[in-house]
Motif scaffolding. Structure first.
Motif, mmCIF file in Angstrom:
data_model
loop_
_atom_site.group_PDB
_atom_site.id
_atom_site.type_symbol
_atom_site.label_atom_id
_atom_site.label_comp_id
_atom_site.label_asym_id
_atom_site.label_seq_id
_atom_site.Cartn_x
_atom_site.Cartn_y
_atom_site.Cartn_z
ATOM 1 N N ALA A 104 0.813 -1.217 0.000
ATOM 2 C CA ALA A 104 0.000 0.000 0.000
ATOM 3 C C ALA A 104 0.846 1.266 0.000
ATOM 4 N N ASP A 105 2.139 1.137 0.269
ATOM 5 C CA ASP A 105 3.019 2.307 0.252
ATOM 6 C C ASP A 105 3.043 2.898 -1.158
ATOM 7 N N PRO A 106 2.871 4.226 -1.302
ATOM 8 C CA PRO A 106 2.860 4.829 -2.640
ATOM 9 C C PRO A 106 4.149 4.625 -3.417
ATOM 10 N N ARG A 107 5.249 4.330 -2.722
ATOM 11 C CA ARG A 107 6.524 4.095 -3.402
ATOM 12 C C ARG A 107 6.601 2.705 -4.015
ATOM 13 N N THR A 108 5.685 1.827 -3.669
ATOM 14 C CA THR A 108 5.655 0.470 -4.218
ATOM 15 C C THR A 108 4.782 0.454 -5.459
ATOM 16 N N THR A 109 5.382 0.137 -6.590
ATOM 17 C CA THR A 109 4.622 0.072 -7.844
ATOM 18 C C THR A 109 4.456 -1.383 -8.278
ATOM 19 N N TRP A 110 3.348 -1.652 -8.914
ATOM 20 C CA TRP A 110 3.087 -2.976 -9.471
ATOM 21 C C TRP A 110 3.274 -2.922 -10.968
ATOM 22 N N GLU B 74 -3.016 3.250 -11.635
ATOM 23 C CA GLU B 74 -1.677 3.826 -11.804
ATOM 24 C C GLU B 74 -0.978 3.226 -13.018
ATOM 25 N N GLN B 75 -1.055 1.909 -13.158
ATOM 26 C CA GLN B 75 -0.378 1.238 -14.262
ATOM 27 C C GLN B 75 -1.000 1.611 -15.603
ATOM 28 N N LEU B 76 -2.311 1.743 -15.658
ATOM 29 C CA LEU B 76 -2.973 2.140 -16.901
ATOM 30 C C LEU B 76 -2.569 3.546 -17.317
ATOM 31 N N GLN B 77 -2.357 4.422 -16.352
ATOM 32 C CA GLN B 77 -1.886 5.777 -16.672
ATOM 33 C C GLN B 77 -0.489 5.726 -17.270
ATOM 34 N N ARG B 78 0.372 4.859 -16.722
ATOM 35 C CA ARG B 78 1.717 4.719 -17.272
ATOM 36 C C ARG B 78 1.677 4.144 -18.686
ATOM 37 N N LEU B 79 0.723 3.272 -18.945
ATOM 38 C CA LEU B 79 0.627 2.639 -20.259
ATOM 39 C C LEU B 79 0.256 3.634 -21.360
ATOM 40 N N GLU B 80 -0.366 4.759 -20.993
ATOM 41 C CA GLU B 80 -0.689 5.766 -21.999
ATOM 42 C C GLU B 80 0.588 6.262 -22.678
ATOM 43 N N GLY B 81 1.607 6.562 -21.880
ATOM 44 C CA GLY B 81 2.882 6.980 -22.441
ATOM 45 C C GLY B 81 3.605 5.848 -23.146
ATOM 46 N N GLU B 82 3.408 4.630 -22.651
ATOM 47 C CA GLU B 82 4.055 3.468 -23.251
ATOM 48 C C GLU B 82 3.557 3.234 -24.682
ATOM 49 N N GLY C 252 -6.203 0.305 -23.811
ATOM 50 C CA GLY C 252 -6.448 0.580 -22.396
ATOM 51 C C GLY C 252 -6.560 -0.665 -21.551
ATOM 52 N N GLN C 253 -5.859 -1.725 -21.978
ATOM 53 C CA GLN C 253 -5.881 -2.991 -21.252
ATOM 54 C C GLN C 253 -4.530 -3.227 -20.593
ATOM 55 N N LEU C 254 -4.557 -3.793 -19.396
ATOM 56 C CA LEU C 254 -3.320 -4.172 -18.729
ATOM 57 C C LEU C 254 -2.615 -5.267 -19.521
ATOM 58 N N LEU C 255 -1.292 -5.196 -19.593
ATOM 59 C CA LEU C 255 -0.519 -6.237 -20.261
ATOM 60 C C LEU C 255 -0.453 -7.457 -19.349
ATOM 61 N N PRO C 256 -0.950 -8.602 -19.808
ATOM 62 C CA PRO C 256 -0.877 -9.795 -18.972
ATOM 63 C C PRO C 256 0.522 -10.402 -18.978
ATOM 64 N N ASN C 257 0.701 -11.386 -18.127
ATOM 65 C CA ASN C 257 1.938 -12.147 -18.124
ATOM 66 C C ASN C 257 2.169 -12.777 -19.490
ATOM 67 N N MET C 258 3.432 -13.013 -19.832
ATOM 68 C CA MET C 258 3.790 -13.544 -21.144
ATOM 69 C C MET C 258 2.969 -14.773 -21.531
ATOM 70 N N LYS C 259 2.688 -15.647 -20.583
ATOM 71 C CA LYS C 259 1.985 -16.893 -20.908
ATOM 72 C C LYS C 259 0.542 -16.655 -21.338
ATOM 73 N N TRP C 260 0.004 -15.471 -21.041
ATOM 74 C CA TRP C 260 -1.380 -15.164 -21.403
ATOM 75 C C TRP C 260 -1.491 -14.192 -22.575
#
Length: 212
Positions: A14-20, A52-60, A108-116
Motif C-alpha cells: 500500500a506504500d505509494p513508493r511500491t509500484t506494481w 496507476e499502471q494504466l496511466q503509465r501505459l498511456e505513455g508506453e 487501455g488494457q493491462l498487459l498480462p503475463n507472457m503466458k497469457w
C-alpha cells in the motif's frame, strides 16, 4: 493438486513508493477474486495500483509505436546483413512482442503475463481470427533463412496495417519526428547541469558558476 502461494505484506504494497508492474495488476485485478477482505482494503489497493499502471501505459503506447517503426523491418534486416540472419530473426521476434504490447496499451488494457499475452488478444476481442493467423505467420521462423526473414517482416507489417497502424514511409517519419520532439530537451537558460557540491542535485543553468 497444484497450489500457488502468493504472500504480500499489505503495508508494504500500500506504500505509494511500491509500484506494481502490468502483469501483477492483471493477475490480481482480472484473474483472481478476493475471498476474504472484510474492510475491502485489498480490493481498493488492486484498483488503485491498476489505475496507476494504466496511466503509465498511456505513455508506453507512444514509445512502443516509435520502436515498432524501427523494429518491424529496418533494424531486423540491417542486423541480418551486419552480423547474421539469426540475429535479424531474433530482433524481429522482439518486435512481435512490442506489437502485442502496443495492442494492449492502445486498447487501455493491462498487459498480462507472457503466458497469457497471445491467448488474451483473442479472448478479449482485440484481434479477429484472421488477424491472429497473420500474427502466427509472423511467428513461424526458419532462423537461417534471409528469405524467411523478409516474409516474417511482411507478415508483421501486414498485421500492423490491418489493426490500424500505418507503417507507410510518410507515417513512419511523422511518428519518429513527433516522438523525438516530445522527448527532446533543448539546452538554454532553462537547462540544468549536475552539481556535485554541496550535494548532488540539478540546479538551473544560470545559478551554476562552473567552479568545483
Amino acid at each position: 493438486m497444484e497450489v500457488n502461494v502468493h504472500q504480500l505484506l499489505f503495508q508494504y504494497e500500500a506504500d505509494p513508493r511500491t509500484t506494481w508492474n502490468s502483469d501483477k495488476c492483471d493477475a490480481y485485478g482480472n484473474k483472481g477474486e478476493p475471498q476474504f477482505d472484510r474492510e475491502e482494503a485489498f480490493g481498493a489497493l488492486i484498483s488503485h495500483k491498476s489505475r496507476e499502471q494504466l496511466q503509465r501505459l498511456e505513455g508506453e503506447t507512444y514509445r512502443l509505436h516509435n520502436r515498432i517503426t524501427w523494429d518491424v523491418r529496418e533494424i531486423p534486416l540491417r542486423m541480418a546483413r551486419r552480423v547474421g540472419v539469426p540475429t535479424g530473426h531474433f530482433v524481429l521476434s522482439g518486435a512481435l512482442d512490442e506489437v502485442v504490447d502496443w495492442m494492449y496499451a492502445r486498447s487501455g488494457q493491462l498487459l498480462p503475463n507472457m503466458k497469457w499475452k497471445l491467448y488474451s488478444l483473442g479472448a478479449l476481442g482485440l484481434i479477429s481470427s484472421e488477424q491472429e493467423n497473420l500474427l502466427i505467420e509472423a511467428q513461424r521462423c526458419d532462423p537461417l533463412s534471409m528469405v524467411d526473414l523478409e516474409r516474417r517482416c511482411e507478415a508483421l507489417s501486414e498485421f500492423c496495417r490491418v489493426v490500424g497502424m500505418d507503417l507507410s514511409p510518410g507515417a513512419i517519419a511523422a511518428v519518429r519526428r513527433a516522438y523525438q520532439q516530445a522527448n527532446h530537451h533543448l539546452l538554454g537558460e532553462e537547462a540544468s547541469v549536475f552539481a556535485t557540491l554541496p550535494s548532488p542535485r540539478f540546479v538551473p543553468f544560470g545559478e551554476y558558476s562552473g567552479s568545483s
